[in-house]
Design a protein around this motif. Structure first.
Motif, PDB file in Angstrom:
ATOM      1  N   ALA A 118      28.525  35.694   5.318  1.00 21.05           N
ATOM      2  CA  ALA A 118      27.804  35.867   6.452  1.00 21.05           C
ATOM      3  C   ALA A 118      26.263  36.036   6.048  1.00 21.05           C
ATOM      4  N   ILE A 213      28.038  42.047   7.169  1.00 21.69           N
ATOM      5  CA  ILE A 213      28.322  41.254   8.103  1.00 21.69           C
ATOM      6  C   ILE A 213      27.729  41.075   9.474  1.00 21.69           C
ATOM      7  N   SER A 216      24.030  40.566   9.666  1.00 21.68           N
ATOM      8  CA  SER A 216      23.595  39.237   9.549  1.00 21.68           C
ATOM      9  C   SER A 216      23.746  38.360  10.693  1.00 21.68           C
ATOM     10  N   TYR A 217      25.143  38.857  11.395  1.00 19.65           N
ATOM     11  CA  TYR A 217      25.424  38.256  12.552  1.00 19.65           C
ATOM     12  C   TYR A 217      24.280  38.601  13.988  1.00 19.65           C
ATOM     13  N   CYS A 240      29.179  29.087  12.645  1.00 18.24           N
ATOM     14  CA  CYS A 240      29.521  30.479  12.290  1.00 18.24           C
ATOM     15  C   CYS A 240      30.946  31.086  12.855  1.00 18.24           C
ATOM     16  N   HIS A 243      33.752  31.400  10.330  1.00 17.05           N
ATOM     17  CA  HIS A 243      33.675  32.503   9.676  1.00 17.05           C
ATOM     18  C   HIS A 243      33.912  33.860  10.144  1.00 17.05           C
ATOM     19  N   MET A 244      33.558  33.785  11.652  1.00 19.79           N
ATOM     20  CA  MET A 244      33.772  35.015  12.218  1.00 19.79           C
ATOM     21  C   MET A 244      35.300  34.975  12.600  1.00 19.79           C
TER      22      MET A 244
END
Length: 312
Positions: A118, A213, A216-217, A240, A243-244
């Motif tokens: 992330a 995480i 970061s998002y 993204c 990964h999410m």
């Protein structure tokens, strides 16, 4: 004084009985196992042979996330399958301790690796000009080493302390592998303090990476909202999204298992949730990345094209 005989091994009751319905479920699990092995192995192969995928994100994905998923499912499923086919699930103290160690080490590794992935996406989207400097090869290896170290320490501590308790009476673990909450139910001593310590430890092991995480998002979202180009926003979200999806699957199941107090655990629920993140998640992770990622799909088409040309 009442003397109790300490047991020398455990008996895993398993996930299935030999009913027709469970035989079908066992077949499904074995198909999932084969899909997980082949898809994760293919993901590692694609990323290593295609130069377009030699970036930090794919370094984390191929060398470590796919490798961890391979090791995680291989730690649990083959043993479970052998026990089911032989009709017995006897496991020694040492074997149980090793299974706890490997399982928790890999689980902790994946927690921190997903957090580092992330952060990698945050740097790539929010600070692309310095990406190659911030996410250098040395930094990537340092992150991987850190995730393995944290996971190994957590797994070693829990394995050693879990098996230090005296076990007597029932040998039957109502589970398909040696998971700490299931093993502790057989201890002939007060484990409440240790269970509290495990609960706190697991909460920290899950929440610390999850906080990275989330932060970061959040920064990624703020960056994307300030983008003027609709194409740029779409590309950032596409980068993204895979990964999410993986984070949601993994952390959702892990939090249900390890962030609930022991009093709220039931054997059936624990086995279902454990089956989800030890079997289903390792199978879905490479499929999510390959289906939702144009670069991986392109590398797969290129590999298949080269194979077809050679076959002719």
């Amino acid at each position: 004084m009442e003397f109790k005989t300490l047991i020398s091994h455990f008996i895993l009751l398993g996930l299935f009985t030999h009913s027709p319905q469970h035989l079908l479920l066992f077949s499904v699990i074995m198909v999932m196992f084969l899909v997980a092995l082949s898809s994760n192995g293919l993901m590692i192969l694609l990323i290593n042979i295609d130069s377009r995928l030699h970036s930090p994100m794919y370094f984390f994905l191929s060398c470590w996330l796919s490798l961890m998923d391979l090791m995680l499912i291989s730690t649990i499923v083959p043993r479970m399958a052998i026990d089911f086919l032989l009709g017995r699930g006897s496991i020694s103290f040492t074997g149980c301790g090793l299974q706890i160690l490997f399982f928790l080490t890999l689980l902790g590794d994946e927690c921190f690796l997903l957090a580092f992935m992330a952060y990698d996406r945050y740097v790539a989207i929010s600070n692309p000009l310095r990406y190659s400097v911030v996410m250098s090869r040395h930094v990537c290896w340092f992150m991987v080493a850190g995730s393995w170290l944290f996971g190994l320490v957590d797994g070693l501590i829990q394995a050693v302390f879990t098996l230090r308790f005296p076990y007597c009476g029932s040998q039957e673990i109502d589970h398909f592998f040696c998971e700490v909450p299931a093993v502790l139910k057989l201890a002939c001593a007060d484990t409440s303090l240790y269970e509290t310590m495990i609960y706190v430890c697991c909460v920290l092991m899950l929440l610390l990476p999850f906080s990275v995480i989330s932060a970061s998002y959040l920064r990624i979202l703020l960056t994307v909202l300030h983008m003027r180009s609709a194409e740029g926003r779409q590309k950032a979200f596409a980068t993204c999204s895979s990964h999410m999806a993986v984070v949601s699957l993994f952390y959702g199941a892990a939090m249900i298992t390890y962030m609930r107090p022991q009093a709220y655990h039931s054997s059936k629920q624990d086995k279902v949730v454990s089956a989800f993140y030890t079997m289903i998640t390792p199978m879905l992770n490479p499929l999510i990345y390959s289906l939702r990622n144009k670069e991986v799909a392109g590398a797969l088409r290129k590999l298949l094209g080269n194979y077809m040309c050679r076959a002719r």
